[in-house]
Structures are given as structure tokens and as C-alpha cells.
Design a protein around this motif. Structure first.
Motif, PDB file in Angstrom:
ATOM      1  N   LYS A 107      -5.559   1.848  -8.939  1.00 25.47           N
ATOM      2  CA  LYS A 107      -6.125   2.550  -7.468  1.00 25.47           C
ATOM      3  C   LYS A 107      -6.871   1.563  -6.674  1.00 25.47           C
ATOM      4  O   LYS A 107      -7.023   1.840  -5.458  1.00 25.47           O
ATOM      5  CB  LYS A 107      -7.189   3.747  -8.089  1.00 25.47           C
ATOM      6  CG  LYS A 107      -6.389   4.982  -8.213  1.00 25.47           C
ATOM      7  CD  LYS A 107      -7.233   6.025  -8.809  1.00 25.47           C
ATOM      8  CE  LYS A 107      -6.492   7.486  -9.135  1.00 25.47           C
ATOM      9  NZ  LYS A 107      -7.345   8.384  -9.808  1.00 25.47           N
ATOM     10  N   PHE A 155       9.005  12.648  -7.978  1.00 22.25           N
ATOM     11  CA  PHE A 155       7.942  11.733  -7.334  1.00 22.25           C
ATOM     12  C   PHE A 155       8.919  10.562  -6.887  1.00 22.25           C
ATOM     13  O   PHE A 155       8.308   9.830  -5.876  1.00 22.25           O
ATOM     14  CB  PHE A 155       7.324  11.127  -8.595  1.00 22.25           C
ATOM     15  CG  PHE A 155       6.053  10.225  -8.185  1.00 22.25           C
ATOM     16  CD1 PHE A 155       4.960  10.557  -7.371  1.00 22.25           C
ATOM     17  CD2 PHE A 155       6.073   9.092  -8.701  1.00 22.25           C
ATOM     18  CE1 PHE A 155       4.105   9.780  -6.945  1.00 22.25           C
ATOM     19  CE2 PHE A 155       4.846   8.180  -8.378  1.00 22.25           C
ATOM     20  CZ  PHE A 155       4.123   8.309  -7.472  1.00 22.25           C
ATOM     21  N   SER A 201      -4.869   3.572 -14.465  1.00 24.03           N
ATOM     22  CA  SER A 201      -4.907   4.281 -12.905  1.00 24.03           C
ATOM     23  C   SER A 201      -6.250   3.664 -12.372  1.00 24.03           C
ATOM     24  O   SER A 201      -6.243   3.518 -11.202  1.00 24.03           O
ATOM     25  CB  SER A 201      -5.144   5.778 -13.331  1.00 24.03           C
ATOM     26  OG  SER A 201      -3.957   6.568 -13.708  1.00 24.03           O
ATOM     27  N   LYS A 223       0.777  -1.165   0.094  1.00 24.57           N
ATOM     28  CA  LYS A 223      -0.004  -0.035   0.158  1.00 24.57           C
ATOM     29  C   LYS A 223       0.903   1.167  -0.137  1.00 24.57           C
ATOM     30  O   LYS A 223       1.874   1.268   0.759  1.00 24.57           O
ATOM     31  CB  LYS A 223      -1.011  -0.011   1.244  1.00 24.57           C
ATOM     32  CG  LYS A 223      -2.091   1.264   1.172  1.00 24.57           C
ATOM     33  CD  LYS A 223      -2.738   1.026   2.404  1.00 24.57           C
ATOM     34  CE  LYS A 223      -4.060   2.122   2.531  1.00 24.57           C
ATOM     35  NZ  LYS A 223      -3.570   3.471   2.421  1.00 24.57           N
ATOM     36  N   ASP A 224       0.429   2.036  -0.941  1.00 25.00           N
ATOM     37  CA  ASP A 224       0.940   3.624  -0.953  1.00 25.00           C
ATOM     38  C   ASP A 224       2.642   3.465  -1.618  1.00 25.00           C
ATOM     39  O   ASP A 224       3.106   4.232  -1.649  1.00 25.00           O
ATOM     40  CB  ASP A 224       1.369   4.277   0.444  1.00 25.00           C
ATOM     41  CG  ASP A 224      -0.131   4.625   1.160  1.00 25.00           C
ATOM     42  OD1 ASP A 224      -0.969   4.845   0.487  1.00 25.00           O
ATOM     43  OD2 ASP A 224       0.055   4.567   2.315  1.00 25.00           O
ATOM     44  N   ARG A 225       2.828   2.148  -2.403  1.00 20.77           N
ATOM     45  CA  ARG A 225       3.996   2.096  -3.201  1.00 20.77           C
ATOM     46  C   ARG A 225       3.614   3.036  -4.263  1.00 20.77           C
ATOM     47  O   ARG A 225       2.593   3.085  -4.853  1.00 20.77           O
ATOM     48  CB  ARG A 225       4.288   0.767  -3.467  1.00 20.77           C
ATOM     49  CG  ARG A 225       4.655  -0.424  -2.507  1.00 20.77           C
ATOM     50  CD  ARG A 225       5.647   0.217  -1.607  1.00 20.77           C
ATOM     51  NE  ARG A 225       7.005  -0.302  -2.262  1.00 20.77           N
ATOM     52  CZ  ARG A 225       8.226  -0.154  -1.657  1.00 20.77           C
ATOM     53  NH1 ARG A 225       8.388   0.609  -0.595  1.00 20.77           N
ATOM     54  NH2 ARG A 225       9.318  -0.396  -2.284  1.00 20.77           N
ATOM     55  N   LYS A 226       4.846   3.806  -4.826  1.00 22.90           N
ATOM     56  CA  LYS A 226       4.408   4.739  -5.845  1.00 22.90           C
ATOM     57  C   LYS A 226       4.788   4.167  -7.192  1.00 22.90           C
ATOM     58  O   LYS A 226       5.961   3.732  -7.372  1.00 22.90           O
ATOM     59  CB  LYS A 226       5.228   5.865  -5.610  1.00 22.90           C
ATOM     60  CG  LYS A 226       5.034   6.592  -4.201  1.00 22.90           C
ATOM     61  CD  LYS A 226       5.591   7.850  -3.991  1.00 22.90           C
ATOM     62  CE  LYS A 226       7.009   7.935  -3.739  1.00 22.90           C
ATOM     63  NZ  LYS A 226       7.787   8.944  -3.246  1.00 22.90           N
ATOM     64  N   TYR A 255      -2.266   2.004  -4.484  1.00 23.82           N
ATOM     65  CA  TYR A 255      -0.958   2.687  -4.917  1.00 23.82           C
ATOM     66  C   TYR A 255      -1.081   4.067  -4.775  1.00 23.82           C
ATOM     67  O   TYR A 255      -2.034   4.526  -5.409  1.00 23.82           O
ATOM     68  CB  TYR A 255      -0.446   2.007  -6.188  1.00 23.82           C
ATOM     69  CG  TYR A 255      -0.132   0.291  -6.136  1.00 23.82           C
ATOM     70  CD1 TYR A 255       0.402  -0.067  -5.143  1.00 23.82           C
ATOM     71  CD2 TYR A 255      -0.708  -0.348  -7.284  1.00 23.82           C
ATOM     72  CE1 TYR A 255       0.344  -1.553  -5.355  1.00 23.82           C
ATOM     73  CE2 TYR A 255      -0.812  -1.656  -7.291  1.00 23.82           C
ATOM     74  CZ  TYR A 255       0.049  -2.196  -6.298  1.00 23.82           C
ATOM     75  OH  TYR A 255       0.127  -3.784  -6.191  1.00 23.82           O
ATOM     76  N   ALA A 256       0.167   4.621  -4.765  1.00 27.33           N
ATOM     77  CA  ALA A 256       0.089   6.264  -4.947  1.00 27.33           C
ATOM     78  C   ALA A 256       0.384   6.487  -6.724  1.00 27.33           C
ATOM     79  O   ALA A 256       1.586   5.706  -7.102  1.00 27.33           O
ATOM     80  CB  ALA A 256       1.227   6.927  -4.136  1.00 27.33           C
TER      81      ALA A 256
END
Length: 378
Positions: A33, A55, A29, A11-14, A37-38
Motif C-alpha cells: 500500500k 479484478f 498488503s 500507481k494504481d497497478r493491480k 498499488y490497488a
């Protein structure tokens, strides 16, 4: 068919999505989403290069066919700029020709996502690469922690060895005064005790010095001051001194000089440490009454010296321990001498610092030969 469940650890890996087609960006996307993920996107290779350092993505999805910089060129620029720290790059393409696949991997990509996108395939592939990236980061963090712990260990070891060396040297020196009768004659029993103290303190001092050497080498602080010297002269002096101790076991060390003088570049103090250790080991592991030979050789490009003993040789199943720290073998010294298992490891590290090598081989008639090879100046 159900999609893969979100992976909490990811979670939140870019993820940076690079595609000149806004529809493709929206589709990807929408798929990504659902996993938490970011996301960031760029519509060209040039924009991706601008956005990347801001980023700092964990993964890049990169279209191959774009105006301006295409995907392969963008990938190469990212790899050239960020090297091993660059995020994994997965190409997006409608092409599946083998030449394009090969070019993508040659550019530094790790995988392909074919168009049209299949949600399950996209998610599984991306989870795999993000997990691999996460494992790589965790391994790097662990290596960094171990490196710091090892540096702290070396610092402590060096401090302890340094603080112990002076008192041990004093004990040995005082024992020598007593042994030599400086403060008056000793009885036979007293002399025996003093000699035991002297031998024990000498053994401990040798161990402490070797521990200090190892700590210095592992901390990357081994300093050598090489210059051209006559290798034969150094070895002749070392053999002369080693023969004094060898005589206690009725052992003799003989030297075969080279056809002409050898002048490699080396640090005399450090190289003498190597020679002394190899001669001491040869005496230590050879039976009393042995003959040890030292042979020097040069061929114009490199030179070497070999120390041949008449000991039991090296057990084949223990050869991998030979030049490692504390790498003691099952063979024992023939006169009850002590061994720390550090001497050969130090010899190897000193020799390699001189751009040389050290090897060991069993001899056909028994015993073994340790050979140090050093380059000769051009």
C-alpha cells in the motif's frame, strides 16, 4: 535501510495476493500500500480463479502451499485459461529447494518471494515485474497502432494503384495504335516519340501492378486457387513468350524438362507470375547474347524449377535485401531496363502461399540460380 520510492508510472497497478494465511496477506498488503498499488486478496486457489476475471490484476502473488488447489495447480489453470494475456505470477513460499523452484517456473511463474518477507526485496521484485508488464502492454499497443497504420497504408496504396492502372493501360494501348500505323503512317521522329511513350507507360504499368500486388498481399487478401497442374506445361509456355523479349538482346532461354511430368498443386495465374518474373529478371541482368537455362526436377516428394542466368550474381553483402520489398541491389540491368525492387518479394510471398520456398545461389562459373520448390501431393 530505506525502501524504494513509489514509481508514479506504476500507481494504481493491480495486484492479486493469494494466500490461505491472513497474516501473510496483511503483511504484504501493508508493504504494497505504501506504493499506491490497488490490491485484492483471495484465501484459496479456487477463490483466486473466481476473482481473477473480475479484478483483472497486473500481477499475481501466489502462495504455493494451500489446501485444495495448491499454487502450482492454480498457476497452470490461470495460464491455460488466459494464455499470453495472463498476468505475471510470482510465487510466495518458505521453500527454497531447487525442485520447487523448477516446478514453479515450469508451471508458468516468473519469480519467487521467500518467507519471511523482506520489505525492500518485495518492493524491488514487484516493481521490476510490473515495469516489465507495463512495457509489454506499451509494446502491444504500439504494435496495434502500427498494424492499423500499415493497413491504412495498404488500403491507400491499393486504391491509388487501382485508379492509376486503367489510364496507364489506355496510354499504352493508344501508343500501340499509333506505333502500328492504325491512324496513318508516322515519320521516323514521330515513331521514336511514340515508342518512348509506349515503353514509359509499360514500365509505369508494371510498377503499378506490382504495387497493387504488394498491397493485396500485405493486407492478407492474397487468394490462391490451387489444383494439380502440369508444371512443365506452364513453364514451357512462359519460356516461349519470354524468348520473344529475350531475342531483343540476342539472348536465348532453354528448358530442360523433367524425367517425368510434375503435377504439384498450384494456382496457374499466380505461379505464372512467379515464373515470368524470374525469367524476366534473368534476361534483364544477363549480358546480351547470353544463354539462360530452366531446369525442372522432381523426387516424388517435392519438385522444383531453377532459372540459371549468366549475370553478375548476387553480392554477398546484399543478400539480405534480395526478397524484401523495394530490395534493390547494386547490380544494374544490362539493357537499361527498369526495376521496382518488388518482383522478387512478390515471388517469395506467392511461393510461400503455396507452402513452397524460393532460394538464390551464385553459380561457380558466374551468374546465379533462382530455384522455386513446391511440395508434391502425397
Amino acid at each position: 535501510m530505506s525502501q524504494p520510492l513509489p514509481a508514479p508510472e506504476l500507481k494504481d497497478r493491480k495486484i492479486l495476493v493469494v494466500d490461505d494465511d491472513r497474516l501473510n496477506i496483511r503483511i504484504l498488503s501493508g508493504i504494497l500500500k505504501t506504493q499506491g498499488y490497488a490490491l485484492a486478496d483471495a484465501d484459496s486457489g479456487e477463490r483466486a480463479l473466481e476473482l481473477y476475471p473480475e479484478f483483472r490484476p497486473d500481477l499475481v502473488l501466489l502462495d504455493v502451499v494451500m489446501p485444495g488447489l495448491n499454487g502450482f495447480e492454480t498457476c497452470r489453470k490461470l495460464k491455460d485459461t488466459y494464455g499470453d494475456a495472463c498476468a505475471p505470477i510470482v510465487f510466495i513460499t518458505a521453500k527454497n529447494e531447487s525442485d520447487d523452484v523448477v516446478e514453479g517456473f515450469s508451471a508458468g511463474g516468473v519469480d519467487y518471494l521467500p518467507k519471511p518477507f523482506q520489505a525492500k526485496e518485495v518492493l524491488v521484485r514487484i516493481q521490476t515485474h510490473l515495469r516489465n508488464q507495463l512495457l509489454t502492454e506499451q509494446q502491444k499497443s504500439l504494435v496495434d497502432q502500427l498494424s492499423k497504420a500499415n493497413a491504412a497504408k495498404n488500403k491507400f496504396l491499393g486504391m491509388a494503384a487501382h485508379d492509376l492502372r486503367n489510364p496507364l493501360a489506355s496510354i499504352r494501348g493508344l501508343a500501340e495504335f499509333l506505333r502500328d500505323g492504325v491512324v496513318g503512317p508516322l515519320s521516323a521522329d514521330q515513331l521514336d516519340l511514340v515508342q518512348t511513350i509506349h515503353a514509359a507507360s509499360q514500365s509505369m504499368l508494371t510498377m503499378v501492378n506490382e504495387l497493387l500486388d504488394v498491397a493485396t498481399i500485405e493486407a492478407g487478401e492474397l487468394k490462391i486457387d490451387p489444383a494439380q497442374h502440369n508444371l512443365g506445361d506452364l513453364i514451357e509456355k512462359a519460356v516461349y513468350l519470354a524468348n520473344i523479349d529475350a531475342a531483343k538482346k540476342n539472348t536465348r532461354i532453354e528448358i530442360t524438362p523433367p524425367a517425368s511430368p510434375l503435377y504439384p498443386s498450384f494456382d496457374p495465374a499466380k505461379m505464372q507470375q512467379v515464373v515470368d518474373n524470374l525469367l524476366s529478371n534473368a534476361v534483364k541482368y544477363s549480358p546480351p547474347g547470353s544463354r539462360i537455362t530452366v531446369v525442372l526436377h522432381g523426387d516424388g516428394r517435392e519438385c522444383s524449377f531453377g532459372v540459371k542466368d549468366q549475370g553478375p550474381g548476387i553480392p554477398e553483402n546484399e543478400r539480405d535485401r534480395l526478397f524484401k520489398d523495394f530490395g534493390r541491389l547494386s547490380v544494374k540491368p544490362t539493357g537499361g531496363e527498369k526495376s521496382t525492387g518488388l518482383g522478387l518479394a512478390i515471388c517469395r510471398k506467392i511461393t510461400e502461399a503455396h507452402h513452397g520456398s524460393i532460394t538464390a545461389a551464385n553459380l561457380p562459373g558466374g551468374g546465379c540460380e533462382f530455384r522455386v520448390t513446391l511440395p508434391l501431393p502425397a
